[in-house]
Design a protein around this motif. Structure first.
Motif, PDB file in Angstrom:
ATOM      1  N   VAL A 175       0.848  -1.197   0.000  1.00 19.00           N
ATOM      2  CA  VAL A 175       0.000   0.000   0.000  1.00 19.00           C
ATOM      3  C   VAL A 175       0.883   1.246   0.000  1.00 19.00           C
ATOM      4  N   PRO A 176       0.562   2.277  -0.798  1.00 16.28           N
ATOM      5  CA  PRO A 176       1.396   3.486  -0.841  1.00 16.28           C
ATOM      6  C   PRO A 176       1.329   4.270   0.458  1.00 16.28           C
ATOM      7  N   ASP A 177       2.374   5.050   0.705  1.00 11.91           N
ATOM      8  CA  ASP A 177       2.478   5.764   1.978  1.00 11.91           C
ATOM      9  C   ASP A 177       1.294   6.681   2.246  1.00 11.91           C
ATOM     10  N   TRP A 178       0.730   7.293   1.193  1.00  9.92           N
ATOM     11  CA  TRP A 178      -0.370   8.232   1.429  1.00  9.92           C
ATOM     12  C   TRP A 178      -1.658   7.533   1.881  1.00  9.92           C
ATOM     13  N   ASP A 179      -1.748   6.236   1.673  1.00 12.12           N
ATOM     14  CA  ASP A 179      -2.938   5.481   2.096  1.00 12.12           C
ATOM     15  C   ASP A 179      -2.709   4.677   3.381  1.00 12.12           C
TER      16      ASP A 179
END
Length: 408
Positions: A43-47
């Motif tokens: 999962v990407p850091d912003w999520d």
């Protein structure tokens, strides 16, 4: 110099400890997502922060499945995913850019997820053409969750001062208004001639799509008329002075800063620029992109969930993807707009500044090209747009050359 016995013994202990640690780490990486009850989700850091809460809820609803969250970043996810898929040492679910799905499918690296679509996840609930753009040879290979596009951002105070009572709907309106707004240290609009070449090319392609260009098999198919009209709009605006000549020195960030200072009256922009303006208390309003005779067409870009073909837990992975694709969960993770129309009812997507974006996505958008061959030509197309704006070639010449580039 001879090594003392105690030193050799000490180093031997250290080496053994390091080897043990490396072995343990390698084991953990290899085992992550391969145990019978564990699904690894990149999962990407912003999520990540919100994903933690959603995972807890998912695990409560599915007591036989454990989700192992692994954080990625926007800068590293493409390379990391490519390496994992090439090696076969994969997680079970990856949040990835939809623009790269076609490339993975061409290598046979993704599992089909067509079986997830139906009553709970209806294809018709997604943005126009979105699921079709992720479907190859009858099978769909991703579930989108995050979707975004450009619309028109403008300064209502400057419009009022110039006697303009509504945003432009057509290209003729756009040109007329921009000329009236260009006065003193204010210009009507600007273009990102510097920075990421995709930023300028995306705006050019939006205009071309609004006038007859189509997207076939993930690549744009230009008509000479539509390419020439788009080039004339961008290049002509600079030559005639109603778009700032400073465009040659500006990227997206530079344009946004000048807009916030009240020196650019309007420009095509993403919702993050709007959010920044709202946060800073700037004069800002939004509207649909203008087109030749009414609202123009914009490209949609976004992110979604893919399941690697080499995943050992495809059934559990698909259960997680199905959970994440529910409207309330999609709205929770999305900071731009959700891919499903039904998820757009959330209050954060219905502010006055965001409504035109939702309308643009739902009624006047197409998925952006996702063919790697087109991606490889973006820099060359960007350079042709610049040549037209500099007056080195005519829009007609540029249109012919861009057609040839796109047809390679």
């Amino acid at each position: 110099m001879a090594m003392m016995p105690r030193t050799r013994a000490f180093l031997g202990v250290v080496v053994a400890a390091v080897l043990t640690l490396v072995g343990t780490t390698a084991y953990n990486v290899a085992e992550s997502g391969t145990r019978d009850n564990t699904v690894a989700w990149w999962v990407p850091d912003w999520d990540h922060k919100k994903a933690v809460g959603l995972v807890k809820e998912f695990e409560q609803q599915h007591p036989g499945i454990v989700v192992d969250l692994v954080q990625t970043t926007g800068d590293t996810v493409a390379n990391r995913t490519s390496v994992a898929l090439d090696s076969g040492n994969v997680p079970d679910v990856i949040t990835e850019s939809l623009a790269r799905v076609r490339s993975y499918v061409s290598k046979g690296q993704l599992a089909g997820v067509s079986d997830l679509y139906g009553t709970d996840i209806p294809v018709a609930d997604f943005a126009p053409g979105l699921i079709d753009s992720l479907t190859f040879d009858g099978s769909t290979y991703a579930v989108p969750y995050r979707w975004a596009t450009n619309a028109l951002i403008y300064n209502p105070r400057l419009f009022e001062a110039a006697g303009i009572d509504s945003p432009p709907r057509t290209w003729a309106d756009f040109e007329r208004d921009a000329k009236r707004l260009t006065k003193g240290n204010v210009v009507g609009t600007a273009w990102p001639m510097q920075g990421d070449p995709n930023d300028l090319t995306l705006r050019f392609l939006d205009f071309a799509l609004s006038d007859g260009t189509t997207i076939t098999h993930g690549s744009p198919r230009f008509t000479r008329q539509s390419a020439e009209a788009a080039l004339n709009l961008i290049g002509g605006s600079i030559r005639e002075g109603w778009a700032g000549k400073s465009s040659f020195e500006l990227d997206n960030t530079g344009i946004r800063e000048l807009f916030l200072q009240g020196r650019i009256a309007m420009y095509p922009a993403g919702v993050f620029d709007v959010d920044t303006a709202v946060d800073q208390g700037a004069d800002v309003a939004t509207a649909l992109l203008p087109g030749p005779d009414g609202p123009g067409t914009a490209q949609g870009v976004g992110w979604g969930y893919i399941v690697p073909k080499a995943s050992r837990h495809q059934e559990a992975a698909k259960q997680l993807v199905s959970f994440l694709a529910q409207p309330e969960n999609m709205a929770e993770l999305t900071v731009t707009f959700p891919a499903r129309t039904s998820a757009s009812a959330d209050a954060k997507f219905t502010t006055p500044q965001r409504r035109p974006y939702a309308d643009q996505l739902a009624r006047h958008s197409l998925p952006a090209p996702n063919n790697p061959q087109w991606t490889a030509t973006v820099q060359a197309v960007h350079d042709k747009i610049q040549e037209v704006a500099l007056g080195r070639i005519t829009p007609a010449q540029g249109a012919v050359q861009i057609q040839k580039l796109a047809a390679r």
